[in-house]
Design a protein around this motif. Structure first.
Motif, mmCIF file in Angstrom:
data_model
loop_
_atom_site.group_PDB
_atom_site.id
_atom_site.type_symbol
_atom_site.label_atom_id
_atom_site.label_comp_id
_atom_site.label_asym_id
_atom_site.label_seq_id
_atom_site.Cartn_x
_atom_site.Cartn_y
_atom_site.Cartn_z
ATOM 1 N N MET A 1 6.498 2.290 8.462
ATOM 2 C CA MET A 1 6.298 2.556 7.256
ATOM 3 C C MET A 1 7.514 2.873 6.565
ATOM 4 S SD MET A 1 2.511 4.293 7.482
ATOM 5 C CE MET A 1 2.805 5.134 8.976
ATOM 6 N N LYS A 2 7.541 2.687 5.387
ATOM 7 C CA LYS A 2 8.916 3.005 4.519
ATOM 8 C C LYS A 2 8.676 4.128 3.448
ATOM 9 C CE LYS A 2 10.241 -1.863 4.973
ATOM 10 N NZ LYS A 2 10.623 -3.007 4.146
ATOM 11 N N ASP A 3 9.658 4.691 3.142
ATOM 12 C CA ASP A 3 9.420 5.666 1.952
ATOM 13 C C ASP A 3 9.460 4.751 0.595
ATOM 14 O OD1 ASP A 3 9.244 8.201 0.656
ATOM 15 O OD2 ASP A 3 10.854 9.043 1.550
ATOM 16 N N LEU A 4 8.976 5.458 -0.278
ATOM 17 C CA LEU A 4 8.899 4.762 -1.579
ATOM 18 C C LEU A 4 10.344 4.420 -2.348
ATOM 19 C CD1 LEU A 4 6.867 3.375 -3.619
ATOM 20 C CD2 LEU A 4 6.833 5.622 -4.829
ATOM 21 N N ILE B 1 0.818 -1.040 -0.217
ATOM 22 C CA ILE B 1 -0.138 -0.149 0.074
ATOM 23 C C ILE B 1 0.977 1.465 0.057
ATOM 24 C CG2 ILE B 1 -1.761 1.371 1.444
ATOM 25 C CD1 ILE B 1 -2.575 -1.442 2.699
ATOM 26 N N VAL B 2 0.776 2.284 -0.920
ATOM 27 C CA VAL B 2 1.288 3.433 -0.998
ATOM 28 C C VAL B 2 0.419 4.390 -0.733
ATOM 29 C CG1 VAL B 2 2.522 5.074 -2.490
ATOM 30 C CG2 VAL B 2 3.001 2.605 -3.062
ATOM 31 N N GLY B 3 0.522 5.133 0.536
ATOM 32 C CA GLY B 3 -0.302 6.088 1.107
ATOM 33 C C GLY B 3 -0.861 5.370 2.284
ATOM 34 N N ILE C 1 3.509 1.835 2.837
ATOM 35 C CA ILE C 1 4.696 2.893 2.386
ATOM 36 C C ILE C 1 3.876 4.432 2.714
ATOM 37 C CG2 ILE C 1 5.565 4.026 0.405
ATOM 38 C CD1 ILE C 1 5.818 1.209 -0.698
ATOM 39 N N SER C 2 4.565 5.319 3.194
ATOM 40 C CA SER C 2 3.981 6.672 3.435
ATOM 41 C C SER C 2 5.199 7.663 3.541
ATOM 42 C CB SER C 2 3.222 6.479 4.978
ATOM 43 O OG SER C 2 2.916 8.010 5.135
ATOM 44 N N HIS C 3 5.193 8.684 2.676
ATOM 45 C CA HIS C 3 6.227 9.432 2.751
ATOM 46 C C HIS C 3 6.186 10.451 3.783
ATOM 47 C CE1 HIS C 3 9.181 12.371 0.893
ATOM 48 N NE2 HIS C 3 8.101 13.252 1.193
ATOM 49 N N SER C 4 4.886 10.886 4.132
ATOM 50 C CA SER C 4 5.060 11.731 5.283
ATOM 51 C C SER C 4 5.237 11.218 6.525
ATOM 52 C CB SER C 4 3.602 12.538 5.273
ATOM 53 O OG SER C 4 2.571 11.407 5.619
ATOM 54 N N GLN C 5 5.007 9.759 6.639
ATOM 55 C CA GLN C 5 5.274 8.976 7.960
ATOM 56 C C GLN C 5 6.366 8.074 8.106
ATOM 57 O OE1 GLN C 5 3.620 9.912 10.831
ATOM 58 N NE2 GLN C 5 2.141 11.240 9.956
ATOM 59 N N ALA C 6 7.163 8.023 7.015
ATOM 60 C CA ALA C 6 8.136 7.128 6.806
ATOM 61 C C ALA C 6 9.113 6.685 8.129
ATOM 62 C CB ALA C 6 9.172 7.465 5.705
ATOM 63 N N LEU D 1 10.841 -2.135 -3.951
ATOM 64 C CA LEU D 1 9.073 -2.837 -4.028
ATOM 65 C C LEU D 1 9.129 -3.955 -5.094
ATOM 66 C CD1 LEU D 1 6.995 -1.853 -2.304
ATOM 67 C CD2 LEU D 1 6.470 -0.566 -4.311
ATOM 68 N N ALA D 2 9.651 -3.485 -5.985
ATOM 69 C CA ALA D 2 9.302 -4.545 -7.334
ATOM 70 C C ALA D 2 9.945 -5.928 -7.025
ATOM 71 C CB ALA D 2 10.074 -4.045 -8.664
ATOM 72 N N ASP D 3 10.800 -5.956 -6.087
ATOM 73 C CA ASP D 3 11.664 -7.388 -5.818
ATOM 74 C C ASP D 3 10.585 -7.954 -4.894
ATOM 75 O OD1 ASP D 3 13.685 -6.951 -7.586
ATOM 76 O OD2 ASP D 3 14.933 -6.066 -5.893
ATOM 77 N N ASP D 4 9.749 -7.482 -4.282
ATOM 78 C CA ASP D 4 9.099 -7.968 -3.137
ATOM 79 C C ASP D 4 7.447 -8.006 -3.279
ATOM 80 O OD1 ASP D 4 8.963 -8.866 -0.433
ATOM 81 O OD2 ASP D 4 8.383 -6.893 0.327
ATOM 82 N N ILE D 5 6.772 -7.517 -4.329
ATOM 83 C CA ILE D 5 5.550 -7.528 -4.329
ATOM 84 C C ILE D 5 5.213 -7.961 -5.802
ATOM 85 C CG2 ILE D 5 5.057 -5.950 -2.614
ATOM 86 C CD1 ILE D 5 4.357 -4.036 -4.868
ATOM 87 N N ASP D 6 3.801 -8.367 -5.925
ATOM 88 C CA ASP D 6 3.120 -8.494 -7.237
ATOM 89 C C ASP D 6 2.144 -7.356 -7.910
ATOM 90 O OD1 ASP D 6 4.088 -11.176 -7.277
ATOM 91 O OD2 ASP D 6 2.904 -11.520 -5.579
ATOM 92 N N LEU D 7 1.643 -6.700 -6.598
ATOM 93 C CA LEU D 7 0.640 -5.647 -7.045
ATOM 94 C C LEU D 7 0.704 -4.298 -6.192
ATOM 95 C CD1 LEU D 7 -2.903 -5.934 -8.324
ATOM 96 C CD2 LEU D 7 -2.619 -4.840 -5.941
ATOM 97 N N VAL D 8 0.534 -3.180 -6.390
ATOM 98 C CA VAL D 8 0.515 -2.031 -5.382
ATOM 99 C C VAL D 8 -0.615 -1.211 -5.368
ATOM 100 C CG1 VAL D 8 1.619 -0.744 -7.111
ATOM 101 C CG2 VAL D 8 1.759 0.099 -4.790
ATOM 102 N N PHE D 9 -1.125 -1.205 -4.206
ATOM 103 C CA PHE D 9 -2.372 -0.257 -3.986
ATOM 104 C C PHE D 9 -1.989 1.255 -3.969
ATOM 105 C CE2 PHE D 9 -4.022 -4.186 -2.595
ATOM 106 C CZ PHE D 9 -5.235 -4.329 -3.293
ATOM 107 N N LEU D 10 -2.270 2.191 -4.858
ATOM 108 C CA LEU D 10 -2.139 3.637 -4.573
ATOM 109 C C LEU D 10 -3.029 4.380 -3.739
ATOM 110 C CD1 LEU D 10 -0.503 4.409 -8.126
ATOM 111 C CD2 LEU D 10 0.785 4.004 -5.836
ATOM 112 N N ALA D 11 -2.908 4.418 -2.442
ATOM 113 C CA ALA D 11 -4.070 5.047 -1.748
ATOM 114 C C ALA D 11 -3.596 6.701 -1.427
ATOM 115 C CB ALA D 11 -4.422 4.345 -0.443
ATOM 116 N N THR D 12 -3.213 7.220 -2.481
ATOM 117 C CA THR D 12 -2.626 8.553 -2.237
ATOM 118 C C THR D 12 -3.776 9.726 -2.487
ATOM 119 O OG1 THR D 12 -1.946 8.243 -4.717
ATOM 120 C CG2 THR D 12 -0.424 7.814 -2.825
ATOM 121 N N PRO D 13 -3.424 10.805 -2.253
ATOM 122 C CA PRO D 13 -4.318 11.971 -2.556
ATOM 123 C C PRO D 13 -4.232 12.194 -4.143
ATOM 124 C CG PRO D 13 -2.807 12.486 -0.675
ATOM 125 C CD PRO D 13 -2.555 11.345 -1.468
#
Length: 345
Positions: free
Chosen positions: A56-59, A5-7, A32-37, A64-76
């Motif tokens: 939480m991590k920064d993007l 999850i990004v955001g 993943i959260s830029h503001s709360q990394a 990320l590509a080595d660890d997941i299959d799909l990303v949800f972008l829950a960003t503004p």
């Protein structure tokens, strides 16, 4: 399937995390959260203590590509369009919960969202993720534009009528009411307790960013250009959307005929429930669930059909529908991980 999850610090992100923890086929590997990394997810949301106690991590798309299959972008809005090309080039599937990919005409982003899109090349590639309507396209997609909350409720109510040419397309009036969580978690005077408690407000009359999304999809289904009058209201409750659509009947119809039309249209769709015998749904009856409940009344005196649709804006209006789309993409039962019964009272 491994997902990220990004955001993750917003309401959409935490709702995704809550629902994905109950999904038997999914492993949520990163938030993943830029503001709360660097901050623990459970520090931001203490209800996740002992459930998700990881920082939480920064993007970093390469890791990320080595660890997941799909990303949800829950960003503004005005964030995800900048990352889409890199995500797809990393051979990741993507479900975007923001509005950055929903509109097919790139010029509309400047006039309705107040930014210039950098993802113009991907707008046609993105499948509009209204799960009950575009299931075949979603099943073959790598990129999903998850619908907005108001459009989800409004379109599920109106598309069957448009496709069956039951109503006039020239005068559709939609009244939408939403809980305050629809405004997100950011600080705003508009949703300050003393401003919102015991108060109801209409806002963004004629210029809400969900208007072109609703018009785009209704026009697609009618093969004609449709414009709607949509007025949103914010009301003092946390969750829920109630949409009341006022339409003019093209041909004489009874309540029984409209019931049969809706039931036939959604007969294979487990998350759309059609009310019978004049019952009108309320937001509490879908609270915390992925259901959309639809009720209606034929007003024979004025030759109008009034349709009421209700959803939980954070579930069917956002994270729940995103997971429903994930299930369709993966070839799983749509209901996987989404068996939550509405919370009542």
């Amino acid at each position: 399937m491994k997902v990220a999850i990004v955001g993750g610090s917003g309401y959409g992100g935490v709702e995704l995390a809550r629902l994905l923890q109950q999904h038997p086929n999914v492993n949520l590997t990163q938030i993943i959260s830029h503001s709360q990394a660097g901050a623990n997810f459970s520090e931001i949301y203490p209800q996740m203590t002992t459930i998700i106690d990881e920082p939480m991590k920064d993007l970093n798309l390469e890791k990320l590509a080595d660890d997941i299959d799909l990303v949800f972008l829950a960003t503004p809005s005005n964030v995800s369009h900048r990352f889409v090309s890199d995500i797809l080039e990393a051979n990741l599937k993507c479900i975007d919960l923001s509005g950055d990919l929903r509109l097919k005409d790139p010029a509309l982003y400047k006039s309705w969202y107040n930014f210039e899109t950098t993802a113009e090349a991907y707008l046609d590639q993105a499948v509009y993720g209204l799960s009950e309507i575009y299931q075949d396209q979603i099943s073959e997609a790598n990129l999903i534009a998850n619908p907005g909350c108001f459009p989800t409720a409004g379109l599920l109510a109106l598309i069957p009528l448009i496709e069956n040419q039951i109503i006039s397309t020239e005068s559709i009036i939609i009244d939408g009411k939403t809980g305050v969580s629809g405004a997100g978690r950011g600080l705003s005077l508009n949703v300050h307790f003393s401003e919102m408690n015991e108060n109801t407000k209409a806002y963004q009359l004629g210029n809400h960013k969900h208007i072109p999304e609703i018009e785009q999809e209704l026009s697609e289904k009618s093969n004609d250009s449709i414009m709607v009058n949509f007025t949103p209201h914010i009301i003092p409750m946390t969750r829920g959307i109630l949409m009341t659509s006022y339409t003019n009947l093209m041909i004489e119809q009874t309540n029984e005929q409209i019931t049969e039309l809706y039931q036939s249209y959604y007969q294979d769709q487990p998350f759309v429930r059609i009310r019978e015998n004049g019952q009108i749904p309320s937001t509490k009856e879908v609270y915390g669930s992925n259901y959309c409940d639809i009720g209606f009344q034929v007003d024979s005196r004025t030759n109008k059909l009034i349709v009421v649709s209700v959803i939980d804006n954070l579930v069917k209006g956002a994270s729940g529908q995103a997971i429903q789309n994930l299930n369709i993409m993966a070839g799983w039962d749509q209901r996987t991980g989404l068996h939550q019964i509405p919370i009542y009272p």
